[in-house]
Design a protein around this motif. Structure first.
Motif, PDB file in Angstrom:
ATOM      1  N   GLN A 178     -34.590 -11.087 -17.222  1.00  0.00           N
ATOM      2  CA  GLN A 178     -36.008 -10.906 -16.896  1.00  0.00           C
ATOM      3  C   GLN A 178     -36.367  -9.448 -16.659  1.00  0.00           C
ATOM      4  OE1 GLN A 178     -33.859 -13.126 -15.585  1.00  0.00           O
ATOM      5  NE2 GLN A 178     -34.893 -14.983 -14.843  1.00  0.00           N
ATOM      6  N   ARG A 179     -35.388  -8.590 -16.458  1.00  0.00           N
ATOM      7  CA  ARG A 179     -35.638  -7.182 -16.165  1.00  0.00           C
ATOM      8  C   ARG A 179     -35.132  -6.273 -17.290  1.00  0.00           C
ATOM      9  NH1 ARG A 179     -36.605  -7.505 -10.477  1.00  0.00           N
ATOM     10  NH2 ARG A 179     -35.626  -9.349  -9.576  1.00  0.00           N
ATOM     11  N   ALA A 180     -34.842  -6.856 -18.434  1.00  0.00           N
ATOM     12  CA  ALA A 180     -34.133  -6.143 -19.489  1.00  0.00           C
ATOM     13  C   ALA A 180     -34.880  -4.912 -19.999  1.00  0.00           C
ATOM     14  CB  ALA A 180     -33.831  -7.094 -20.644  1.00  0.00           C
ATOM     15  N   GLU A 181     -36.198  -4.993 -20.085  1.00  0.00           N
ATOM     16  CA  GLU A 181     -36.935  -3.886 -20.699  1.00  0.00           C
ATOM     17  C   GLU A 181     -36.814  -2.593 -19.880  1.00  0.00           C
ATOM     18  OE1 GLU A 181     -39.768  -1.059 -21.831  1.00  0.00           O
ATOM     19  OE2 GLU A 181     -39.977  -2.175 -19.954  1.00  0.00           O
ATOM     20  N   PRO A 182     -37.154  -2.571 -18.588  1.00  0.00           N
ATOM     21  CA  PRO A 182     -36.963  -1.326 -17.836  1.00  0.00           C
ATOM     22  C   PRO A 182     -35.501  -0.944 -17.650  1.00  0.00           C
ATOM     23  CG  PRO A 182     -37.740  -3.078 -16.384  1.00  0.00           C
ATOM     24  CD  PRO A 182     -37.860  -3.587 -17.775  1.00  0.00           C
ATOM     25  N   LEU A 183     -34.610  -1.918 -17.541  1.00  0.00           N
ATOM     26  CA  LEU A 183     -33.182  -1.606 -17.464  1.00  0.00           C
ATOM     27  C   LEU A 183     -32.731  -0.869 -18.721  1.00  0.00           C
ATOM     28  CD1 LEU A 183     -31.699  -4.954 -16.055  1.00  0.00           C
ATOM     29  CD2 LEU A 183     -31.831  -2.774 -14.844  1.00  0.00           C
ATOM     30  N   ARG A 185     -34.592   0.976 -20.699  1.00  0.00           N
ATOM     31  CA  ARG A 185     -35.156   2.325 -20.750  1.00  0.00           C
ATOM     32  C   ARG A 185     -34.354   3.288 -19.875  1.00  0.00           C
ATOM     33  NH1 ARG A 185     -39.964   2.601 -18.518  1.00  0.00           N
ATOM     34  NH2 ARG A 185     -40.452   0.414 -18.226  1.00  0.00           N
ATOM     35  N   ALA A 186     -33.936   2.819 -18.718  1.00  0.00           N
ATOM     36  CA  ALA A 186     -33.093   3.676 -17.871  1.00  0.00           C
ATOM     37  C   ALA A 186     -31.772   3.975 -18.568  1.00  0.00           C
ATOM     38  CB  ALA A 186     -32.847   3.006 -16.519  1.00  0.00           C
ATOM     39  N   LEU A 187     -31.177   2.953 -19.158  1.00  0.00           N
ATOM     40  CA  LEU A 187     -29.919   3.139 -19.877  1.00  0.00           C
ATOM     41  C   LEU A 187     -30.100   4.127 -21.030  1.00  0.00           C
ATOM     42  CD1 LEU A 187     -26.963   2.288 -20.301  1.00  0.00           C
ATOM     43  CD2 LEU A 187     -27.812   0.371 -21.677  1.00  0.00           C
ATOM     44  N   ALA A 188     -31.199   4.002 -21.759  1.00  0.00           N
ATOM     45  CA  ALA A 188     -31.464   4.909 -22.880  1.00  0.00           C
ATOM     46  C   ALA A 188     -31.582   6.355 -22.412  1.00  0.00           C
ATOM     47  CB  ALA A 188     -32.741   4.488 -23.611  1.00  0.00           C
ATOM     48  N   ASN A 189     -32.169   6.559 -21.234  1.00  0.00           N
ATOM     49  CA  ASN A 189     -32.276   7.916 -20.693  1.00  0.00           C
ATOM     50  C   ASN A 189     -30.906   8.567 -20.566  1.00  0.00           C
ATOM     51  OD1 ASN A 189     -35.051   7.737 -20.485  1.00  0.00           O
ATOM     52  ND2 ASN A 189     -35.050   7.257 -18.301  1.00  0.00           N
ATOM     53  N   PHE A 190     -29.931   7.803 -20.111  1.00  0.00           N
ATOM     54  CA  PHE A 190     -28.592   8.349 -19.924  1.00  0.00           C
ATOM     55  C   PHE A 190     -27.816   8.426 -21.231  1.00  0.00           C
ATOM     56  CE2 PHE A 190     -29.619   7.178 -15.569  1.00  0.00           C
ATOM     57  CZ  PHE A 190     -29.149   8.293 -14.888  1.00  0.00           C
ATOM     58  N   LEU A 191     -28.053   7.477 -22.123  1.00  0.00           N
ATOM     59  CA  LEU A 191     -27.377   7.530 -23.417  1.00  0.00           C
ATOM     60  C   LEU A 191     -27.727   8.800 -24.181  1.00  0.00           C
ATOM     61  CD1 LEU A 191     -27.800   3.820 -24.581  1.00  0.00           C
ATOM     62  CD2 LEU A 191     -25.661   4.934 -23.937  1.00  0.00           C
ATOM     63  N   MET A 269     -29.618  13.115 -12.339  1.00  0.00           N
ATOM     64  CA  MET A 269     -29.688  11.679 -12.554  1.00  0.00           C
ATOM     65  C   MET A 269     -30.971  11.046 -12.034  1.00  0.00           C
ATOM     66  SD  MET A 269     -25.851  10.314 -11.596  1.00  0.00           S
ATOM     67  CE  MET A 269     -26.339   8.584 -11.835  1.00  0.00           C
ATOM     68  N   LEU A 270     -31.416  11.482 -10.868  1.00  0.00           N
ATOM     69  CA  LEU A 270     -32.478  10.763 -10.167  1.00  0.00           C
ATOM     70  C   LEU A 270     -33.727  10.538 -11.019  1.00  0.00           C
ATOM     71  CD1 LEU A 270     -33.144   9.388  -7.511  1.00  0.00           C
ATOM     72  CD2 LEU A 270     -34.061  11.558  -6.680  1.00  0.00           C
ATOM     73  N   PRO A 271     -34.285  11.560 -11.684  1.00  0.00           N
ATOM     74  CA  PRO A 271     -35.487  11.288 -12.492  1.00  0.00           C
ATOM     75  C   PRO A 271     -35.230  10.348 -13.668  1.00  0.00           C
ATOM     76  CG  PRO A 271     -34.718  13.552 -12.821  1.00  0.00           C
ATOM     77  CD  PRO A 271     -33.957  13.003 -11.673  1.00  0.00           C
ATOM     78  N   LEU A 272     -34.006  10.308 -14.167  1.00  0.00           N
ATOM     79  CA  LEU A 272     -33.684   9.428 -15.285  1.00  0.00           C
ATOM     80  C   LEU A 272     -33.640   7.959 -14.864  1.00  0.00           C
ATOM     81  CD1 LEU A 272     -30.858  11.513 -17.021  1.00  0.00           C
ATOM     82  CD2 LEU A 272     -33.333  11.579 -17.436  1.00  0.00           C
ATOM     83  N   THR A 273     -33.505   7.713 -13.576  1.00  0.00           N
ATOM     84  CA  THR A 273     -33.446   6.328 -13.081  1.00  0.00           C
ATOM     85  C   THR A 273     -34.821   5.752 -12.772  1.00  0.00           C
ATOM     86  OG1 THR A 273     -33.221   6.958 -10.733  1.00  0.00           O
ATOM     87  CG2 THR A 273     -31.175   6.773 -12.030  1.00  0.00           C
ATOM     88  N   ALA A 274     -35.893   6.493 -13.040  1.00  0.00           N
ATOM     89  CA  ALA A 274     -37.244   6.032 -12.693  1.00  0.00           C
ATOM     90  C   ALA A 274     -37.556   4.617 -13.187  1.00  0.00           C
ATOM     91  CB  ALA A 274     -38.282   7.026 -13.218  1.00  0.00           C
ATOM     92  N   PRO A 275     -37.144   4.212 -14.397  1.00  0.00           N
ATOM     93  CA  PRO A 275     -37.438   2.833 -14.825  1.00  0.00           C
ATOM     94  C   PRO A 275     -36.813   1.764 -13.923  1.00  0.00           C
ATOM     95  CG  PRO A 275     -36.867   4.186 -16.719  1.00  0.00           C
ATOM     96  CD  PRO A 275     -36.550   5.002 -15.502  1.00  0.00           C
TER      97      PRO A 275
END
Length: 285
Positions: A178-183, A185-191, A269-275
């Protein structure tokens, strides 16, 4: 959590070390028993949903740990994942926060990345910690103001200061569908910027691998107190900066997420975790 004291009194330090020594005395036999159970059987039951499991080994580990604590420190409170709860006696403020097997899904699927996590809380602060990962031959320990160790050797977080220089670890909640979309996006930021991204499946060990410098950072949402109590102190004592996704101090009982790294990596890291804040805000029926 409340602001960390620089050190404990000698009496309190001794009391915490005595408690950790009890667990250390149990671990050699308990670790062998749990490894044997993993080899013998893959039977498990479902808890909250198809991804949330409990095995016979979880229950066995919890029974061994909580029975010994109740026998030797009957005045202490206990909070354990599989349901054991015991209130503290009047005048005593030690609470044991236990995950008898952290990484149960890994354990049930005969993977090696799982551990036993034991934290000791006093006045809402984690003050003592043990994380044992017997299938990996790793054991971590910390007491407030006394540093952290791996297999008896002092450890410290990585000195790397750029995300491309190392590996980030994360995890996903049981209601991740149920939370896949923002999860995602956060993962993509780090990838896009990290040297690597992993999902290993045991929060307590993730904290510890940041603590010993193997990994440069860790972020995750919806951890329970038993998921993070021990690992949080071990990482903190090793020099990690630990906040929630808003950059605020983490409380193991109320916070909804963690970002764990040395200060320079944490700042990146912190700003990349915003999603992740969006993922937390989704209401699940």
């Amino acid at each position: 959590m409340p602001e960390k004291e620089r050190s404990l009194s000698n009496a309190k330090s001794q009391a915490i070390n005595n408690r950790l020594a009890l667990i250390e005395s149990l671990l050699p036999d308990l670790e062998k028993e749990i490894i044997a159970l993993q080899t013998e059987s893959a039977n498990h039951k479902i808890k909250s949903n198809l991804f949330d499991l409990v095995t016979a080994a979880d229950l066995h580990s919890e029974k061994i740990l909580t029975s010994a604590i109740s026998q030797h420190f009957p005045q202490d409170a206990i909070l354990s994942e599989e349901g054991t709860a015991h209130k503290a006696s009047h005048g005593n403020d030690f609470t044991w926060v236990i995950d008898p097997i952290d990484g149960t899904v890994n354990y049930a699927n005969r993977l090696h990345h799982w551990g036993i996590s034991v934290g000791i809380v006093s006045k809402q602060r984690v003050v003592g910690a043990l994380v044992s990962a017997p299938a990996l031959n790793l054991r971590y320990r910390a007491v407030t103001g006394e540093g952290a160790s791996r297999n008896g050797i002092p450890i410290a977080v990585s000195r790397k200061d750029q995300l491309f220089q190392g590996v980030i670890v994360t995890g996903f909640p049981y209601d991740r569908a149920q939370r896949a979309e923002p999860l995602s996006r956060a993962l993509a930021n780090f990838l896009k910027v990290a040297g690597g991204v992993r999902r290993l499946g045991a929060a307590s060990i993730d904290f510890c691998l940041v603590a010993d410098g193997t990994l440069i950072g860790y972020y995750e949402m919806q951890l329970k107190p038993w998921d993070m109590a021990a690992g949080l102190l071990i990482a903190e004592e090793a020099g990690a900066l630990i906040t929630d996704f808003n950059g605020k101090t983490v409380d193991v009982f109320t916070s909804h997420g963690v970002v764990v790294a040395n200060p320079k990596i944490h700042a990146a890291m912190l700003p990349l975790t915003a999603p992740m804040l969006e993922a937390i805000a989704i209401e699940i029926e």
